[in-house]
Design an enzyme around this catalytic site. Structure first.
Site, PDB file in Angstrom:
ATOM      1  N   ASP A  86      20.889 -23.994  17.532  1.00 27.91           N
ATOM      2  CA  ASP A  86      20.750 -22.837  16.629  1.00 27.91           C
ATOM      3  C   ASP A  86      20.449 -23.334  15.224  1.00 27.91           C
ATOM      4  OD1 ASP A  86      20.688 -20.030  15.858  1.00 27.91           O
ATOM      5  OD2 ASP A  86      23.048 -20.074  15.884  1.00 27.91           O
ATOM      6  N   GLY A 179      27.585 -13.220  10.114  1.00 28.47           N
ATOM      7  CA  GLY A 179      29.068 -12.957   9.742  1.00 28.47           C
ATOM      8  C   GLY A 179      29.650 -11.661   9.880  1.00 28.47           C
ATOM      9  N   GLY A 207      22.357 -12.393  13.547  1.00 23.29           N
ATOM     10  CA  GLY A 207      23.539 -11.670  13.006  1.00 23.29           C
ATOM     11  C   GLY A 207      23.683 -10.457  13.939  1.00 23.29           C
ATOM     12  N   ASN A 228      21.017 -13.046  19.123  1.00 16.60           N
ATOM     13  CA  ASN A 228      22.309 -13.948  18.635  1.00 16.60           C
ATOM     14  C   ASN A 228      23.394 -13.072  18.326  1.00 16.60           C
ATOM     15  OD1 ASN A 228      20.390 -15.733  18.518  1.00 16.60           O
ATOM     16  ND2 ASN A 228      20.660 -16.823  16.742  1.00 16.60           N
TER      17      ASN A 228
END
Ligand SMILES: [Zn+2]
Length: 281
Positions: A86, A179, A207, A228
């Site tokens: 990644d 995040g 994200g 992801n």
């Protein structure tokens, strides 16, 4: 999908996702706990899965330690597993992943100029394809929640980028961020739709954790085929382990108890999110 060969590349797993019109979960496995949680839950649900290791996580999970474990888990899994790098930012790290037996890599040239991103991505594709390994690239720039501003993927550029580079999947920026989100993200679904129409290939959402379930479903309908997902699951496991530690401060306690709390917590997140991504319920 199934049979003997359980270590598959991204191209093979994306074909399955396109046929079923679902998204395959791509989960970061920077530690043994996350690796166990993802493989166990994918086997329990009998679904193909992507395990991935991000370059930014190398300080906590060195590639030469966790990488071989990922490949070994994939080979022995009861479901097809793609082992993916990644956000690789250099040819050197891509080469390391390929040498370890990874079946897919992401080359992230999103910080480069458009021309340079295209040039370096093309070079990376030529290299990995020689080894039967797939390549995901990024166009546009994903934001980092709370700090770095992103810019949306331009559908017109995507056509040129995809045809010039020969990539297998494209990560697009349409409002998600890496995040923990300070406020709920607002997604531009038109961008997914336009890129999908213009450059017909599997699209990737980064994200992914922290997004509303309804928005995942909408994004999958527009053509997102890989999501992801990690930050919220990792943060949730951290908090649960912390709570457990506070409740059991005796000095006879051993570390592996925290490890088990982390695995069980992550499996809880996965149990829910896999049903959403694979449209199991
Ligand atoms: Zn990402």
């Amino acid at each position: 999908m199934g049979g003997k060969k359980m270590l598959v590349n991204l191209q093979e797993i994306m074909k399955f996702a396109e046929e079923k019109e679902i998204a395959i979960g791509a989960f970061n496995t920077p530690c043994f706990e996350s690796l166990c949680a993802v493989i166990e839950m994918a086997e329990y649900k009998k679904i193909p899965v992507i395990i991935e290791h991000a370059e930014v996580h190398f300080p906590c999970g060195p590639l030469d330690q966790i990488g071989p474990a990922m490949v070994d888990f994939a080979r022995r899994a009861k479901v097809p597993v793609c082992v993916h790098l990644d956000h690789g930012t250099s040819m050197r790290v891509l080469e390391q992943a390929v040498e370890l037996g990874f079946t897919s890599v992401m080359f992230d040239g999103s910080a480069l100029s458009y021309g340079e991103n295209k040039k370096q991505t093309k070079k990376a594709v030529e290299y990995v394809h020689q080894h039967g390994v797939s390549l995901e690239a990024e166009l546009g720039c994903m934001a980092t929640a709370g700090s770095r501003q992103g810019n949306y993927t331009d559908p017109a550029l995507a056509v040129d980028f995809v045809s010039e580079t020969g990539i297998d999947a494209l990560a697009i920026a349409f409002g998600t961020a890496h995040g923990i989100y300070p406020q709920a993200p607002v997604l531009n679904f038109d961008i997914i739709n336009q890129v999908k129409k213009a450059a017909d290939l599997p699209l990737v959402m980064h994200g992914g954790s922290g997004v509303d379930d309804k928005d995942y479903v909408k994004a999958i309908k527009q053509g997102i085929r890989k999501i992801n997902y990690y930050s919220y699951m990792g943060a949730g496991a951290y908090q649960k382990a912390l709570e457990y530690g506070r409740e059991h401060p005796e000095n006879s306690r051993l570390f592996q108890e925290l490890s088990k709390v982390a695995v069980d917590t992550m499996k809880g997140y996965l149990d829910h999110i896999m049903d959403v991504f694979y449209r199991l319920k």
